[in-house]
Design an enzyme around this catalytic site. Sequence first.
Site, mmCIF file in Angstrom:
data_model
loop_
_atom_site.group_PDB
_atom_site.id
_atom_site.type_symbol
_atom_site.label_atom_id
_atom_site.label_comp_id
_atom_site.label_asym_id
_atom_site.label_seq_id
_atom_site.Cartn_x
_atom_site.Cartn_y
_atom_site.Cartn_z
ATOM 1 N N HIS A 297 -51.922 37.133 53.172
ATOM 2 C CA HIS A 297 -51.643 35.863 52.465
ATOM 3 C C HIS A 297 -51.605 34.336 53.991
ATOM 4 C CE1 HIS A 297 -52.187 37.544 48.640
ATOM 5 N NE2 HIS A 297 -51.989 38.551 49.362
ATOM 6 N N ASP B 288 -50.812 26.047 55.970
ATOM 7 C CA ASP B 288 -50.704 27.022 54.885
ATOM 8 C C ASP B 288 -51.788 28.597 54.860
ATOM 9 O OD1 ASP B 288 -49.705 28.282 52.272
ATOM 10 O OD2 ASP B 288 -49.408 25.861 51.413
HETATM 11 P P1 ADP Z 1 -46.837 30.717 48.498
HETATM 12 O O1 ADP Z 1 -47.993 31.437 48.321
HETATM 13 O O2 ADP Z 1 -46.426 30.641 49.700
HETATM 14 O O3 ADP Z 1 -45.421 30.191 47.582
HETATM 15 P P2 ADP Z 1 -49.037 29.113 46.627
HETATM 16 O O4 ADP Z 1 -49.109 27.163 46.492
HETATM 17 O O5 ADP Z 1 -50.004 30.224 47.239
HETATM 18 O O6 ADP Z 1 -47.627 28.927 48.184
HETATM 19 O O7 ADP Z 1 -48.240 29.668 45.433
HETATM 20 C C1 ADP Z 1 -47.062 29.321 45.017
HETATM 21 C C2 ADP Z 1 -46.936 29.926 43.499
HETATM 22 O O8 ADP Z 1 -46.223 29.828 43.204
HETATM 23 C C3 ADP Z 1 -48.313 28.896 42.135
HETATM 24 O O9 ADP Z 1 -48.325 29.965 41.674
HETATM 25 C C4 ADP Z 1 -47.608 28.062 41.827
HETATM 26 O O10 ADP Z 1 -47.388 27.990 40.390
HETATM 27 C C5 ADP Z 1 -46.237 28.696 41.749
HETATM 28 N N1 ADP Z 1 -44.981 27.711 41.201
HETATM 29 C C6 ADP Z 1 -44.443 27.048 43.000
HETATM 30 N N2 ADP Z 1 -43.329 26.327 42.468
HETATM 31 C C7 ADP Z 1 -43.213 26.621 41.526
HETATM 32 C C8 ADP Z 1 -41.872 26.369 41.007
HETATM 33 N N3 ADP Z 1 -40.808 24.904 41.485
HETATM 34 N N4 ADP Z 1 -41.469 27.059 39.168
HETATM 35 C C9 ADP Z 1 -42.709 27.578 39.060
HETATM 36 N N5 ADP Z 1 -43.967 28.028 39.960
HETATM 37 C C10 ADP Z 1 -43.091 27.585 40.953
HETATM 38 O O1 F6P Z 2 -48.230 33.858 49.883
HETATM 39 C C1 F6P Z 2 -46.743 34.327 51.114
HETATM 40 C C2 F6P Z 2 -45.652 34.671 50.551
HETATM 41 O O2 F6P Z 2 -44.890 34.802 51.670
HETATM 42 C C3 F6P Z 2 -45.580 35.967 49.784
HETATM 43 O O3 F6P Z 2 -46.058 37.231 50.532
HETATM 44 C C4 F6P Z 2 -45.321 35.795 49.148
HETATM 45 O O4 F6P Z 2 -44.654 37.139 47.600
HETATM 46 C C5 F6P Z 2 -44.337 35.032 48.547
HETATM 47 O O5 F6P Z 2 -45.047 34.195 49.183
HETATM 48 C C6 F6P Z 2 -43.492 34.371 47.881
HETATM 49 O O6 F6P Z 2 -42.513 34.872 49.198
HETATM 50 P P1 F6P Z 2 -41.432 35.989 49.075
HETATM 51 O O7 F6P Z 2 -41.927 37.626 48.869
HETATM 52 O O8 F6P Z 2 -40.370 36.155 49.982
HETATM 53 O O9 F6P Z 2 -40.418 35.278 48.167
#
Ligand code: ADP
Ligand code: F6P
Length: 490
Positions: free
Chosen positions: A188, A394
């Site tokens: 991911h 990212d």
């Molecule tokens: P990562 O996998 O690094 O967390 P992504 O942008 O791919 O980044 O996914 C983030 C997910 O978490 C999205 O589905 C988003 O809606 C959710 N998310 C991120 N910030 C918040 C927040 N402050 N409150 C609720 N959901 C959140």
């Molecule tokens: O999408 C990348 C990622 O590291 C996932 O593996 C993970 O679930 C998510 O971000 C949030 O991080 P964590 O599981 O450390 O809270």
Amino acid sequence: MTVHFRPGHSDTVSLTDEAPSRERERLLIVSNRLPVTVAMKDGAPSAQRSVGGLATALRSAHTEPGGLWIGWPGSLDSLTERDRADVLRQLHAMRVAPVSLSRKEIKVFYDHIANGVLWPICHDRLDSLPLRITGWDVYERVNERFADVVADHYRPGDLVWVHDYQLMRLPALLRKRIPEARIGFFMHVPFPNPEIFFTLPVRKWLVEGMLGADVIGFHTRRFRGHFTAALRRLFGIEMEADATIRHDGRRVDLGIFPISVDAADIARRASEREITNSVLDFRSNAQRLLLGIDRLDYSKGIPRRMLAFERLLTDHPEWRERVRLVQVAVPSRGNVSAYRRFRREVDALVGRINGQFATPTWVPVHYMYRGVPQTQLLSLYRTADVMLVTPMRDGMNLVAKEFVASRSDEEGVLILSELAGAADELLDAVIVNPYDVDGMAEAMHLALTMDAGERGRRMRALRAQVSANDVHRWCSGFLEALKGSRAKIG
Ligand code: ADP
Ligand code: F6P
């Protein structure tokens, strides 16, 4: 009675009476993070919806009958025997098989190795590495623990889908236990440039772990390219024309599967009256809205985004009192020192900008340090004039795709970092270099002054892209590749 997660409908789980089908091919999802995380709330354990791209994307795959999701439920150490038994019963009903980790294991495996070493390596942050790295033995032991739990649940014919950098050793450990299993691995996060990856003394051992899979998936061609460059240097093997490699008498498929969102579901929910009414409330004052939604992670580019906003207010004073930045940052990995430092850095920047520009009737940055419920998230997406997705690096970034999916009104402008995997697909966003603060400030001005015709044209093109390449396509694309993999042929 089984319990199904209904993707995106609420922050809790919902119950159905549907019995799991035994005839269908089962999918065993294996990830460190489960769709729910158990945490103490008001003295009692409660299952909170997990935030993050992985949990969001896999929720719909888990609604398929009969499957199982194997992962770490959060720390259960402080629970009484009774609470613990209750939690385990609830997880079982949700078709979740927990892998319990001790405090020490969490500290070394999750905080130190996964998030203190592998995360910065995969996000080009060599400067964030500890001076001396120890704990790979614990990383291996935890991966072994996952392998044992998967092997206990495995039935012939199952598909095993392993996820992400916390479990890079797992495919090889599983291959030893269940040689005939069809095993997929999806990365991911970015697979880094070999120049960076090779700083890890355990580089070969980690890649050998991944090569236990039949199919290895990446979000983009660039990340696969980094991986094949690493293979060439480590093992002298080349990817063949059909995107497979031969290793250890087996074939491994190397595929590109850009992760996505449930576009139709988000569009439908974002058009519900509850959401559109709250958009009208948000809009009741005349100010324009810039929006950032992130896990509070140093890879997400929040400080330079803030600096660009500060620059906008300095270079284009006409925007003062007419625009505000709402930044929602969900707490993440608070036990890792780099994340604690980062939190202080963001706090200080918000204070500085507000201190400099706020007036009795206007605060430029509204900073919310928490996760928000799904309905509020959708309302914010629908209200934003400009969505700021400006990570320094990212794997994909689902926030960008959620924003696009929610804009069935064909309004709003997406500003997107060229260093997010999503930039390879979302070509009609306003693409920026996240290191270029002045350039981002100008992009904000451009987005705020873009005419309606141009906004609509861009958003329609973005929406067509996200609808045609949704999470179901990602999931079925990967699973079809896994079902058809030729790994056992020499
Ligand atoms: P990562 O996998 O690094 O967390 P992504 O942008 O791919 O980044 O996914 C983030 C997910 O978490 C999205 O589905 C988003 O809606 C959710 N998310 C991120 N910030 C918040 C927040 N402050 N409150 C609720 N959901 C959140
Ligand atoms: O999408 C990348 C990622 O590291 C996932 O593996 C993970 O679930 C998510 O971000 C949030 O991080 P964590 O599981 O450390 O809270």
